[in-house]
Scaffold this active site. Sequence first.
Site, PDB file in Angstrom:
ATOM      1  N   ASN A  23      23.771  35.832  33.588  1.00 51.79           N
ATOM      2  CA  ASN A  23      23.452  37.270  33.119  1.00 51.79           C
ATOM      3  C   ASN A  23      21.899  37.101  33.026  1.00 51.79           C
ATOM      4  OD1 ASN A  23      22.715  39.659  31.872  1.00 51.79           O
ATOM      5  ND2 ASN A  23      24.345  39.564  30.439  1.00 51.79           N
ATOM      6  N   ASP A  24      21.149  37.349  33.907  1.00 50.63           N
ATOM      7  CA  ASP A  24      19.661  37.344  33.966  1.00 50.63           C
ATOM      8  C   ASP A  24      18.905  38.474  33.232  1.00 50.63           C
ATOM      9  OD1 ASP A  24      19.180  35.713  36.176  1.00 50.63           O
ATOM     10  OD2 ASP A  24      19.262  37.074  37.684  1.00 50.63           O
ATOM     11  N   CYS A  25      19.609  39.247  32.675  1.00 52.88           N
ATOM     12  CA  CYS A  25      19.212  40.374  31.898  1.00 52.88           C
ATOM     13  C   CYS A  25      19.032  39.797  30.155  1.00 52.88           C
ATOM     14  CB  CYS A  25      19.752  41.459  31.782  1.00 52.88           C
ATOM     15  SG  CYS A  25      20.171  42.315  33.505  1.00 52.88           S
ATOM     16  N   ASN A  56      17.840  36.768  29.331  1.00 48.48           N
ATOM     17  CA  ASN A  56      16.586  36.381  29.287  1.00 48.48           C
ATOM     18  C   ASN A  56      15.936  36.034  27.876  1.00 48.48           C
ATOM     19  OD1 ASN A  56      15.768  36.263  31.977  1.00 48.48           O
ATOM     20  ND2 ASN A  56      15.624  38.577  31.977  1.00 48.48           N
TER      21      ASN A  56
END
Lengths: 545, 545
Positions: free
Chosen positions: B486-488, B490
């Site tokens: 889930n890159d979001c 971060n």
Amino acid sequence: MRYGYFDDEHREYVITRPDTPLPWINYLGNQDYFGLISNTAGGYSFYRDARLRRLTRYRYNDAPLDSGGRYLYLRDDSSGEFWSPTWQPTRRDLPDYTCRHGLGYTIIAATYQNIRAEARYFVPPNENLEIWQLTVTNQRAAAARLSLFSSIEFCLWDANDDATNFQRNFNTAQVEVSDGVIYHKTEYRERRNHFAYFAGSETLAGFDTQREAFLGEYRGWDNPAVVERGESTNSIAQGWQPIGSHHVPVTLQPNETRQIVFLLGYHENPPDQKFDPPNSQTINKRTVAPVIARYRDPANVAAAFDALRAHWDDLLERFQVKTPDVHTNRMVNLWNAYQCMATFNLSRSASLYESGIGRGIGFRDSNQDLLGAVHMAPARARARILDIAATQLESGGAYHQYQPLTKRGNNDIGSNFNDDPLWLILAVAAYIKETGDWTILEERVPYDNQPGTEQPLFEHLQRCIRYTLDRLGPHGLPLIGRADWNDCLNLNCFSDTPGESFQTTTNKDGKIAESVLIAGLFVVAAEELAELMERHVDDAGASVV
Amino acid sequence: MRYGYFDDEHREYVITRPDTPLPWINYLGNQDYFGLISNTAGGYSFYRDARLRRLTRYRYNDAPLDSGGRYLYLRDDSSGEFWSPTWQPTRRDLPDYTCRHGLGYTIIAATYQNIRAEARYFVPPNENLEIWQLTVTNQRAAAARLSLFSSIEFCLWDANDDATNFQRNFNTAQVEVSDGVIYHKTEYRERRNHFAYFAGSETLAGFDTQREAFLGEYRGWDNPAVVERGESTNSIAQGWQPIGSHHVPVTLQPNETRQIVFLLGYHENPPDQKFDPPNSQTINKRTVAPVIARYRDPANVAAAFDALRAHWDDLLERFQVKTPDVHTNRMVNLWNAYQCMATFNLSRSASLYESGIGRGIGFRDSNQDLLGAVHMAPARARARILDIAATQLESGGAYHQYQPLTKRGNNDIGSNFNDDPLWLILAVAAYIKETGDWTILEERVPYDNQPGTEQPLFEHLQRCIRYTLDRLGPHGLPLIGRADWNDCLNLNCFSDTPGESFQTTTNKDGKIAESVLIAGLFVVAAEELAELMERHVDDAGASVV
């Protein structure tokens, strides 16, 4: 074929055909807000840094050539015909087209079907905005019912990211429209405290902020659907490509003239006062509102232009010659001085060929550029010297470039252009010769912007000398490092990797290649520094040597 | 509004209007030579790496939308009218326009003033070239005297440099024209041993290689001066913008049909055999000549297209289902498999939104993409696994991305996306399940491509597990590092600098933020690895555990 001539009386270069083989550009702006403008209104604007803080989008190397700019459209609402007084982007036949590149301003004028229009673009001194001042005259025997459309395409701030990172950027655009002002506020909610605004002096019939809504599907700037139709869509950009466009209805009686002003500006709010009300996402407009209001008044616009003229009069009168040769006079008194200020301002970070992305401000370049401008702008030269020196490394070496916005050395390009440090001595010597301001030598300046490393500028200069002396080759001449001023020699770089820049190739730790140029430069710089040391006496009256 | 439909019989998606709200793209190519092509022939081509080895120029986010591509112009030499059968770039009204996106090919067809034209674009299997196969039919009652113009704009190889470094690049372009073949050889003399070529099957009336000569001043691709005039200028590019354009006269009797072929290709010569004669600057064409000759023959072009069909038949027949639902059948048997091969090939490094510049091949992405394609391309999956593993770090960590051309990890993006290494286990397990090829575990693979660090792939997988176990947070769950899938999230990135990418922000050395996703992934990966260890027996018949 002749494309233009110099008008000495008005101090303007006049271009008489729009289709010059290459765009002929002028530079707007003086301190922090800058713009490039071509003879057909192409170009872009930025705040301090052409890469990191770009206001408007521009496509280098596009076809048609020089696409994107500060475009105006006039539409005859009786016939539906439309054109641009700057030729681009509609490229109608405009027999009396002229462009006048003046000192910090550009005027483009043309008549089409007996409607005369003249657009004057300039950045007032000490303001972070540009003014588009349009004068329209009806030269017909009958009343003319016209629509005027403005247009600009916003850049999502970082010009490099804006041109490559679409997966992200197509999701980010945000605008706000209030009281006829278009605010571009992408990322303002998150990590930015600055926004751009595009305002006009007139009551609007409509506006657009979404590019596709304005242009229509698969259309270019030469043929926007909104202009063709004569009606804005009042689009609000959410993602994709935010633009600004105003629709101003203009009815003119025979021989009537009207002036219409547009403002494109940059504004910062304190980080804790970004929103109004505070817990909203609405821009706090309290500090920008007076700026916009000021330039909606044509009298203030006229005064700002007078101030720009006075600014240049002041700069140029510092050094004037009178010779029997008109070309020499023009070059020395006007054009060379003007060019020197342009390079002082931008240090070739943005131009017709420099995309504003690939590099920042050159260490060598800026020290050199300063030599031609120090007599006109001594206070700014002083500040620039201290900025440059603060990027120097403790070794005495220098980053080859630094970003004007952050004032930090550019790691991508790196160091070891062995002539770089010596130019700092020449710049400081020139500054002191011009001003007699010895206090600059005592200014405490850090190395590589690291707090705690501050030392007097004088010490920085001595490290420049030492840097050369520590790097001598087999014949006792200075080692060239990556390169000297003759970038093309690149003696110490041996890249055979396609696409790799010679300048960014990791340097072989060569101890052989020497530079006669640096040797000569060293002699000049050492003599300058020696004389500075001899002449300089400290506050107690003793020589510092 | 309906823009298209699926044609199950021909295994094609059919688009029935050119002005789709966004370009609908297809992917050409299978191994090393790739192209993106939109429903109006927009797009670009590259060899292996969309950034470092780009053959043709394309401008993302341009206006008009989707500008630049594989454009053909037909000109009626009796009237001077001209149009493009792919709609772009001339955008004439083409009532019967259709685009058929098939398996590795795209066909765009339209009729204009009773001239029918169909362009088929494809990349033959195992060739580094693309074919444009144009079929023109005269449906008029009288003979038609036509001119056909091809056009392509060459990219100066590194797409990022090409779009930013004009000070240098406007000086570098070089071409050669010989026997009707346009060779683009910028930097071939210096550090490259590859060139591009653009050839055709027909005798030419002329050619152009300089963009301004072809387009004319301040004109776009919608209205080239050469096409308007009906006559090429035989320009030879020296610097500026090299293009390729052929002029083919085509006279057709009523109902006559003719086929015309263009080839755009990439070719490498051995570094010591670049020139012919050896001490000249003329390209040695001995190895490329047979390739060009082969595809100038329409019979070979037809055979190449049949080979492409056979290639896809072979890939798709590995797994077919038959269900009562046409949509399920279509998705499983055809479209999902096709998409999986596209992501396997490019790993989202180039697409409608990925400009091919900002990133290379993702470590996580490519391990995932492989899962959907391993049954179709097991040998290529094996090679990909070894490429990916060779970018793994000795710590067990991974560069988040690597460049497909150099196969080196991308330092700009860096490491510490803590889920990345675990995906390698899933990819290897899937490969072995599909193939039973246990030998892959014994393949000796370096870390970070450093010679001398080679260890069996099996050891790499164990380091993936260890990497997670060495990085546990306060609750015993895996630390997220910069990000998980889930890159979001971060979680570990705290940039407040405008314009800074969250992903490239220097990571705070947080020891707190944990990832439940990585925990779950770890369980799956550990179970897969445990089962591999249990089942795997060495050559002597003993379990390796």
